[in-house]
Design a protein around this motif. Structure first.
Motif: not given
Length: 207
Positions: A14, A18-19, A21, A23, A146, A202
């Motif tokens: 997970q 999260d890193r 892709t 949302e 980001d 995502r």
């Protein structure tokens, strides 16, 4: 493999997802109003009624709704987003544009130069905006950190692979970078329906 190991691997997976892709969020039709136009529709000194915070810091959905009126029809119950802005604008989908009988350009929020006008109605009050109607260009909000992580820059157009129920790759997704942003892809409901979007889906940035 025991349960603890499985849980650890699931958490690691997970973290990687999260890193790597971003949302995806579907943005419906909405209105931004300047102070003058807000008071023209709701009365002197009127303040927006905040009901829900949005993913972008400081942005929120309001209880207030208006009707959009075009040459061919109306679109009712359109939400106002706060806070008030320096200039009013209305963001709709291409499907909404057909219903209204107006053909607005695809633009990033705030780029109102050369856009068509639209009539807004609240009860007996009407307001004509001489510009500001647009279809929102698909885009990605992100912080400078980001942007560095994904290897992109503000204003750059990228492709986005959508991991949705009807997977597809979106072209021409513009990167928007600011320390005031939170990482999120914004598409409209026409695009969301096309890719079978569901909350929590995502996407992977393809440079």
């Amino acid at each position: 493999m025991n349960a603890a190991s499985t849980l650890c691997l699931d958490r690691l997976a997970q973290v990687l997802i999260d890193r790597l892709t971003v949302e995806i969020e579907a943005s419906g039709r909405h209105v931004h109003l300047c102070r003058r136009d807000l008071e023209a529709l709701f009365g002197p000194g009127y303040e927006l009624s905040r009901v829900k915070d949005l993913s972008q810091p400081g942005q929120f959905a309001c209880a207030e709704r208006v009707t959009l009126e075009g040459p061919k029809g109306q679109v009712r119950n359109v939400v106002i987003l706060g806070p008030v802005r320096e200039e009013s604008q209305v963001e709709i989908s291409l499907t909404d544009a057909v219903a209204l009988g107006i053909t607005p350009p695809v633009r990033l929020s705030g780029d109102v130069q050369g856009t068509p006008g639209i009539t807004l109605r609240h009860g007996e009050r009407t307001l004509y905006l001489d510009r500001g109607l647009m279809v929102s260009k698909r885009h990605i909000h992100m912080t400078p950190q980001d942007a560095e992580r994904f290897g992109v820059r503000s204003g750059q157009e990228v492709r986005l692979r959508c991991f949705t129920s009807r997977p597809l790759v979106l072209e021409g997704v513009e990167v928007r970078v600011s320390p005031k942003f939170a990482a999120a892809v914004h598409i409209d409901y026409d695009e969301a329906n096309a890719c079978g979007f569901r909350k929590g889906d995502r996407g992977l940035i393809l440079v």
